[in-house]
Design a protein around this motif. Structure first.
Motif, short mmCIF file in Angstrom:
data_model
loop_
_atom_site.label_atom_id
_atom_site.label_comp_id
_atom_site.label_asym_id
_atom_site.label_seq_id
_atom_site.Cartn_x
_atom_site.Cartn_y
_atom_site.Cartn_z
N PRO A 1 0.84 -1.20 0.00
CA PRO A 1 0.00 0.00 0.00
C PRO A 1 0.88 1.25 0.00
N VAL A 2 0.57 2.20 -0.90
CA VAL A 2 1.43 3.39 -1.03
C VAL A 2 0.66 4.70 -0.87
N TRP A 3 -0.68 4.67 -1.08
CA TRP A 3 -1.45 5.89 -0.90
C TRP A 3 -2.85 5.54 -0.44
N PRO A 4 -3.33 6.19 0.61
CA PRO A 4 -2.61 7.20 1.38
C PRO A 4 -1.41 6.61 2.11
N PRO A 5 -0.39 7.43 2.36
CA PRO A 5 0.83 6.92 3.01
C PRO A 5 0.57 6.51 4.45
N GLY A 6 1.47 5.68 4.98
CA GLY A 6 1.38 5.32 6.39
C GLY A 6 0.57 4.07 6.67
N LEU A 7 0.19 3.32 5.63
CA LEU A 7 -0.56 2.08 5.83
C LEU A 7 0.35 0.87 5.70
N LYS A 8 0.03 -0.20 6.41
CA LYS A 8 0.79 -1.43 6.30
C LYS A 8 -0.16 -2.62 6.49
N THR A 9 0.23 -3.75 5.91
CA THR A 9 -0.56 -4.97 6.10
C THR A 9 -0.28 -5.54 7.48
N LEU A 10 -1.15 -6.41 7.96
CA LEU A 10 -0.97 -7.04 9.26
C LEU A 10 -0.06 -8.25 9.13
N GLY A 11 0.86 -8.40 10.06
CA GLY A 11 1.85 -9.47 9.98
C GLY A 11 1.27 -10.87 9.92
N ARG A 12 0.14 -11.08 10.59
CA ARG A 12 -0.43 -12.42 10.66
C ARG A 12 -1.42 -12.71 9.52
N GLU A 13 -1.68 -11.71 8.68
CA GLU A 13 -2.65 -11.92 7.60
C GLU A 13 -2.10 -11.54 6.24
N GLY A 14 -1.40 -10.43 6.15
CA GLY A 14 -0.84 -10.02 4.87
C GLY A 14 -1.92 -9.63 3.87
N ALA A 15 -1.57 -9.77 2.58
CA ALA A 15 -2.52 -9.47 1.51
C ALA A 15 -3.32 -10.73 1.20
N GLY A 16 -4.63 -10.66 1.32
CA GLY A 16 -5.45 -11.86 1.20
C GLY A 16 -6.23 -11.93 -0.09
N GLU A 17 -6.62 -13.14 -0.47
CA GLU A 17 -7.39 -13.35 -1.69
C GLU A 17 -8.75 -12.66 -1.61
N VAL A 18 -9.37 -12.69 -0.43
CA VAL A 18 -10.70 -12.12 -0.24
C VAL A 18 -10.63 -10.70 0.31
N GLN A 19 -9.74 -10.46 1.27
CA GLN A 19 -9.66 -9.14 1.89
C GLN A 19 -8.23 -8.88 2.37
N THR A 20 -7.91 -7.61 2.53
CA THR A 20 -6.61 -7.21 3.03
C THR A 20 -6.78 -6.12 4.08
N PRO A 21 -6.59 -6.43 5.36
CA PRO A 21 -6.66 -5.41 6.41
C PRO A 21 -5.41 -4.53 6.37
N LEU A 22 -5.60 -3.25 6.52
CA LEU A 22 -4.51 -2.27 6.52
C LEU A 22 -4.59 -1.45 7.80
N GLN A 23 -3.43 -1.23 8.42
CA GLN A 23 -3.39 -0.52 9.69
C GLN A 23 -2.48 0.69 9.58
N GLY A 24 -2.83 1.75 10.31
CA GLY A 24 -2.00 2.95 10.34
C GLY A 24 -2.85 4.17 10.60
N GLU A 25 -2.19 5.30 10.86
CA GLU A 25 -2.91 6.54 11.14
C GLU A 25 -3.79 6.95 9.97
N SER A 26 -3.33 6.68 8.75
CA SER A 26 -4.13 7.06 7.57
C SER A 26 -5.44 6.30 7.52
N ALA A 27 -5.49 5.12 8.12
CA ALA A 27 -6.72 4.33 8.11
C ALA A 27 -7.84 5.03 8.87
N ARG A 28 -7.50 5.87 9.84
CA ARG A 28 -8.52 6.58 10.61
C ARG A 28 -9.34 7.51 9.72
N ARG A 29 -8.75 7.99 8.64
CA ARG A 29 -9.45 8.93 7.76
C ARG A 29 -10.17 8.24 6.61
N LEU A 30 -9.96 6.94 6.47
CA LEU A 30 -10.61 6.20 5.38
C LEU A 30 -12.03 5.81 5.76
#
Length: 231
Positions: free
Chosen positions: A156-185
């Protein structure tokens, strides 16, 4: 494969022909998609690449010389992206291939020899907000070839400051992203990703949208869009 084994398999109807022209195509895996500027293992990678370069040049030169005794070679191709400078300096090679580097996936950020300009990205929509600092996008498991590690996952590159979760990563069905930018999404917003290599995009979308600056200037079909499927 040794030079003798390669040449033994190149006689008669087993000769390698590309577009009706005798040719040979080589790929230097130790450099082509093996970054040398990513972290603690870089020293080992650089040592391995340095130790192997003379042997690879000698073996490729011997293979090409042997094939020229069997047939006329219209061209000798070498690559991939991470080894372009090294391969181009080989007198046995007549052309080089960049491959995945043409779209500059994030895997190629990890090389000392060059800095690619990102040329493609894709967007996924937010479908859930389970926590204030986590946004879940639909899909996302567009994994590149190679070992199943973070470097082969979309980033994930935009919005900046997001990262995948270590125990899940990028998934076939869904991808959880965590970070301060997620609060505004919010649900329906888009998150933009960079792919790791290049095949991931052509396997999953039917066309590229071509831009110049901020303007959409055209489209180009992927091989999926042309109705093709490879491997």
């Amino acid at each position: 494969m040794g030079c003798e084994s390669f040449l033994e398999g190149s006689h008669g109807d087993r000769a390698y022909v590309v577009n009706d022209e005798p040719a040979t195509v080589g790929y230097t895996t130790l450099r082509g998609t093996t970054p040398d500027h990513t972290g603690s293992g870089d020293g080992v990678i650089r040592w391995m690449q340095h130790q192997s370069q003379d042997e690879l040049l000698a073996r490729r030169g011997a293979i090409v010389a042997g094939l020229r005794e069997i047939t006329h070679l219209e061209f000798v191709n070498g690559g991939g992206t991470g080894s372009l400078e090294y391969t181009a300096a080989d007198p046995a090679v007549t052309e080089t291939t960049a491959g995945s580097g043409l779209l500059a996936g994030h895997l190629f950020d990890g090389y000392r020899a060059f800095t690619p300009a990102p040329a493609a990205a894709f967007a996924l929509e937010v479908v859930r907000k389970p926590l204030d600092d986590i946004a879940v996008v639909l899909g996302g498991g567009w994994i590149a070839s190679g070992p199943p590690v973070a470097s082969r996952q979309p980033r994930p590159v935009w919005p900046p400051g997001l990262k995948t979760l270590g125990r899940e990563g990028a998934g076939e069905v869904q991808t959880p992203l965590q970070g301060e930018s997620a609060r505004r999404l919010r649900v329906g917003d888009r998150v933009w990703f960079r792919h790791a290599k290049s095949g991931e995009l052509s396997e999953r979308v039917d066309r590229y949208h071509l831009t110049l600056g901020e303007s959409l200037v055209g489209e180009a079909a992927t091989y999926r869009g042309e109705g093709k499927s490879f491997l």
